[in-house]
Design an enzyme around this catalytic site. Structure first.
Site, PDB file in Angstrom:
ATOM      1  N   CYS A 133      31.862  34.963  23.415  1.00 44.24           N
ATOM      2  CA  CYS A 133      31.800  33.967  22.348  1.00 44.24           C
ATOM      3  C   CYS A 133      32.342  32.626  22.854  1.00 44.24           C
ATOM      4  O   CYS A 133      31.673  31.947  23.622  1.00 44.24           O
ATOM      5  CB  CYS A 133      32.529  34.479  21.106  1.00 44.24           C
ATOM      6  SG  CYS A 133      32.077  33.612  19.584  1.00 44.24           S
ATOM      7  N   HIS A 178      30.847  40.109  20.549  1.00 46.44           N
ATOM      8  CA  HIS A 178      32.185  40.660  20.779  1.00 46.44           C
ATOM      9  C   HIS A 178      32.139  42.175  21.000  1.00 46.44           C
ATOM     10  O   HIS A 178      32.446  42.943  20.085  1.00 46.44           O
ATOM     11  CB  HIS A 178      33.069  40.376  19.565  1.00 46.44           C
ATOM     12  CG  HIS A 178      33.380  38.935  19.347  1.00 46.44           C
ATOM     13  ND1 HIS A 178      34.488  38.317  19.875  1.00 46.44           N
ATOM     14  CD2 HIS A 178      32.726  37.984  18.635  1.00 46.44           C
ATOM     15  CE1 HIS A 178      34.503  37.051  19.506  1.00 46.44           C
ATOM     16  NE2 HIS A 178      33.448  36.825  18.759  1.00 46.44           N
ATOM     17  N   GLU A 216      34.228  43.947  22.482  1.00 49.46           N
ATOM     18  CA  GLU A 216      35.584  44.492  22.386  1.00 49.46           C
ATOM     19  C   GLU A 216      35.935  44.903  20.954  1.00 49.46           C
ATOM     20  O   GLU A 216      36.869  45.672  20.741  1.00 49.46           O
ATOM     21  CB  GLU A 216      36.613  43.479  22.907  1.00 49.46           C
ATOM     22  CG  GLU A 216      36.874  42.280  22.020  1.00 49.46           C
ATOM     23  CD  GLU A 216      35.796  41.213  22.049  1.00 49.46           C
ATOM     24  OE1 GLU A 216      35.940  40.242  21.291  1.00 49.46           O
ATOM     25  OE2 GLU A 216      34.825  41.356  22.816  1.00 49.46           O
TER      26      GLU A 216
END
Length: 206
Positions: free
Chosen positions: A83, A178, A180
């Site tokens: 991002c 994202h 994660e």
């Protein structure tokens, strides 16, 4: 050295630092936050997390990290930006605020906030041929997109409308989403493979 645990950092000035540290640790890396040039010099790869790209840019300069990170990129240190991190790895930005700079390294132009405000966040499944099956479940939060890239940069994933949301150039990897936050490990694994392939290439001492 080749069999030892890769030492990787997460730029810990702003953004979703803990999620990246947790993911990398789960994957067997020696993951540590990076806030100072000497901490950068001790790692073999660096993650640039999501957050606010203009704030990370200002803080990197305030903490004396901006030029060392640029030098590390030039020296071939593997990096993965998610991002805001993708914006920071791009050579060019659309929608930058006055004075905003990037670390650069990926020959691409990235547009900030192309999908709207945080209320316009969305999730989708992405085909990423370099990762194989299954598709990547991707979360987009005030996300950027790659709108132009040079011959050395390789798009890895696009939305249905053709906008590129993952790109790679050598040992530099960037995604607009994202992984994660969803438990998707394959992109961090790809980053760690770049680190293993470049063992011994650490950031230059400041």
């Amino acid at each position: 050295m080749a069999g030892s645990t890769p030492r990787v950092g997460v730029l810990a000035l702003q953004g979703d630092v803990c999620e990246h540290l947790s993911m990398l640790t789960t994957l067997g890396a020696d993951a540590r936050p990076v806030r100072r040039p000497e901490e950068l010099a001790a790692v073999e790869g660096l993650v640039l997390p999501g957050g606010e790209s203009s704030v990370i840019d200002k803080l990197a300069r305030a903490f004396g990290l901006f030029d060392p990170i640029r030098a590390a990129i030039a020296a071939g240190l593997p990096m993965y930006g998610t991002c805001a991190g993708l914006i920071l790895l791009a050579d060019r930005i659309d929608g930058a605020i006055a004075g905003q700079r990037t670390f650069g390294g990926i020959d691409a132009r990235v547009a900030r906030n192309v999908f709207g405000s945080q209320t316009a966040s969305f999730e989708t499944d992405l085909d990423v041929p370099a990762l194989g099956e299954p598709p990547v479940h991707a979360v987009f939060i005030r996300a950027p997109a790659v709108v132009e890239w040079g011959p050395a940069a390789v798009p890895l994933a696009s939305l249905a409308d053709g906008r590129v949301v993952a790109i790679e150039q050598g040992v530099l990897l960037g995604t607009a989403f994202h992984p994660e936050s969803t438990g998707e490990t394959r992109l961090h694994e790809r980053f760690l493979q770049h680190v293993r392939n470049r063992r011994g290439i650490s950031a230059p001492a400041s």
